[in-house]
Design an enzyme around this catalytic site. Structure first.
Site: not given
Length: 624
Positions: A396, A368, A283
């Site tokens: 969610r 979540e 990244k």
């Protein structure tokens, strides 16, 4: 004319000579740094997938073959290679979306920026193509190791594995991070997978050899099965998890060696069934300020100096800061308070709490649902969890909020950052549903602070509740100066008083400044106005109902879905009390607002002081 400028679509990517691919990758990285530094956006994730995206477009034929990006944080390179090279208005009104967008291109499929969904989308697309007899079309899902921490991804893997003949390729973009470093058992397993490089070195295979043939199954390149199998079994017995599920595993592959990635994707394409390609990337690749940013590798940035990576302007105090600092103070006072986050420790402001109390923070990854039920268990065992997520991500975990937390009357506090209209991140990031969905949860109490002082005060009130879920929600961006109340009527703060109000304006949370501006304009038309902040907006306070008896009209202003929101709850409470005065509700219409600035979106949907005051004055009619 550079290489990138000659690319109008995937067919042009295939024409680039192999010897020029490194130069193309370099051009793309330079373009991204220069362009995104001017507009803001997701920089680090895109710098990491340059060679991978080039290879995908050289091996597959989009849109005949379907490419599905999980979250879309890494889709900028895909946009560039599919003819979208004007980044001047990225994430701005009329410009490119920060995520894949069907309206922009036939090459974009999934435009929601919620994680862990790509494998289910890809599975569904591949199955539909098989039913239709379109056996020459491949489906490719790109999912990060961070998104693999989400349970939905594993539900998909479980089902994909039994569809042995689906032309489906899963690319695991393993950069050890989501917003921040990936955590959990999966992260540890992928770390083991990366150790295959150790036995590659033992066998004397360098980068040139890796370019010729990718790792297959956990075996190294080539055909020396006896020798390499013995070494593999000792050093890296990693193929078990994926191949025991029934998935062919290729990798790990150096994600910055375009030819190695291309070769692995060709093998996966030709396999004839579901195949997982494990690609190792970095990244922020090629941009030192991103690599130096240990926290999140410049996952998402504002406008920055491309030379230094530093922001041009130091942002002011934001709403999240108020929560972050009060959590640290609460942590010192109450050892039972613990913090829970879903792979977003820094964005939701829990990093300071983690520094002070590292043993009292749980990061569950992008999960979540697990976060909410686990927090319910922690509450049952005597702790008070504070679950901090973006407002849009509470969607969610609604079932867990309803059935695991509320049904069992567990004291869990939910802190919803980025509530209301967020704007530039597009339709899936607006936190416009939380109050509507919370309004149907029995026993739940929801606070909408109007300023930073109220964030702190109401957080303290919330964690005192031990027999029901509590919710605190606040918006994205800078927090203004405190709005002092004229007085408090029971639980309600009166922000503007009137002895005989013709209009009572109920200001929900951050809408308080707008409500006060609208009140000025309505009063200028000759009408008397009282403005109140209920503070705790769910359930509707009896004190608010009492105040409403004095007014001939009520107005509710909220930055939430107007249908089923706080206005609807106020109407119901007043009617239950025998009050039948008109209630005028202003909020977000039931639509998906396109990406633009917050102020532009609010103007588009009519949530401004001018619109509210004009419409209320029209409904009131002329002064007698």
């Amino acid at each position: 004319m550079g290489l990138l400028a000659r690319i109008a679509g995937p067919s042009d990517v295939k024409k680039v000579p192999v010897e020029d691919l490194d130069a193309l990758a370099q051009e793309i990285r330079e373009f991204l740094v220069q362009a995104v530094s001017k507009t803001g956006g997701h920089l680090g994730p895109n710098l990491g997938v340059v060679e991978l995206t080039i290879a995908m477009h050289r091996v597959f034929n989009s849109p005949h073959d379907t490419l599905v990006f999980d979250t879309g944080h890494q889709s900028y390179v895909h946009k560039l290679l599919t003819g979208r090279q004007d980044f001047s208005k990225l994430k701005k009104q009329g410009g490119l979306s920060g995520y894949p967008s069907r309206a922009e291109s036939k090459h974009d499929v999934v435009e929601s920026s919620h994680a862990s969904v790509s494998l289910s989308w890809a599975h569904g697309i591949a199955k539909a193509r098989r039913v239709a007899g379109e056996n020459d079309r491949h489906t490719v899902a790109v999912i990060g190791d961070g998104a693999l921490t989400g349970g939905m991804a594993w539900e998909a893997l479980n089902n994909i594995a039994v569809d042995k003949d689906l032309p489906l390729v899963i690319v695991v973009n393993d950069n050890e991070r989501s917003y921040a470093p990936t955590i959990g058992g999966l992260a540890e397993h992928l770390a083991v997978l990366r150790t295959t490089r150790q036995y590659e070195k033992v066998l004397g295979w360098g980068k040139s050899r890796l370019k010729q043939t990718p790792v297959v199954g956990n075996a190294a390149y080539g055909t020396l099965h006896g020798v390499k199998k013995g070494i593999k079994d000792i050093i890296a017995p990693q193929e078990g998890m994926f191949e025991d599920l029934g998935l062919k595993y290729l990798g790990p592959v150096d994600g910055h060696d375009e030819q190695a990635v291309e070769h692995a994707l060709q093998r996966a394409r030709d396999f004839g069934g579901p195949c997982l390609v494990h690609v190792i990337t970095e990244k922020g690749r090629g941009y030192q300020p991103a690599l130096d940013d240990i926290a999140d590798r410049m996952h998402g940035i504002g406008k920055i100096n491309p030379e230094t990576g530093l922001p041009f302007e130091v942002s002011g105090r934001i709403w999240t800061d108020e929560f972050a600092e009060e959590m640290v103070r609460l942590g010192a006072e109450r050892p039972d308070i613990v913090a829970v986050t879903a792979a977003m420790l820094i964005p939701v402001g829990l990093d300071k709490f983690a520094e002070a109390y590292p043993d009292r923070v749980v990061d569950v990854g992008i999960a979540e649902q697990h976060a909410v039920t686990m927090a319910s268990g922690m509450s049952y065992a005597g702790l008070h969890p504070v679950v901090a997520v973006y407002s849009t991500f509470l969607n969610r975990a609604f079932d867990q909020l309803l059935m695991d937390c509320a049904l069992h009357q567990q004291g869990v506090t939910f802190v919803l950052d980025r509530a209301g209209i967020t704007g530039s991140d597009g339709p899936s990031h607006n936190g416009m549903w939380d109050m509507a969905i919370c309004s149907i949860v029995p026993g739940l109490r929801l606070a909408a602070p109007r300023d930073g002082e109220q964030v702190k005060a109401q957080l303290r009130e919330a964690v005192e509740v031990d027999d029901a879920p509590t919710v605190i929600r606040f918006p994205k961006g800078d927090v203004g100066d405190p709005l002092l109340a004229v007085r408090r009527e029971g639980a309600v703060d009166v922000l503007r008083d009137s002895d005989d109000p013709e209009v009572l304006i109920v200001a929900v949370g951050a809408m308080a400044p707008l409500a006060l501006d609208a009140a000025d304009k309505i009063e200028a038309q000759g009408h008397s106005v009282m403005v109140v902040d209920p503070r705790w907006v769910l359930p509707v306070s009896p004190d608010l109902v009492h105040l409403a008896r004095r007014a001939r009209h009520c107005v509710v202003v909220e930055d939430n879905l107007v249908e089923g929101g706080i206005g609807s709850a106020v109407v119901h409470a007043l009617r239950e009390d025998g009050q039948f005065q008109p209630v005028h509700c202003f909020g977000v219409p039931k639509t998906f607002p396109e990406h633009a600035s917050r102020s532009q979106v609010l103007e588009q949907i009519g949530l401004t002081a001018d619109v509210v005051s004009t419409e209320v004055s029209r409904r009131l009619g002329p002064i007698a």
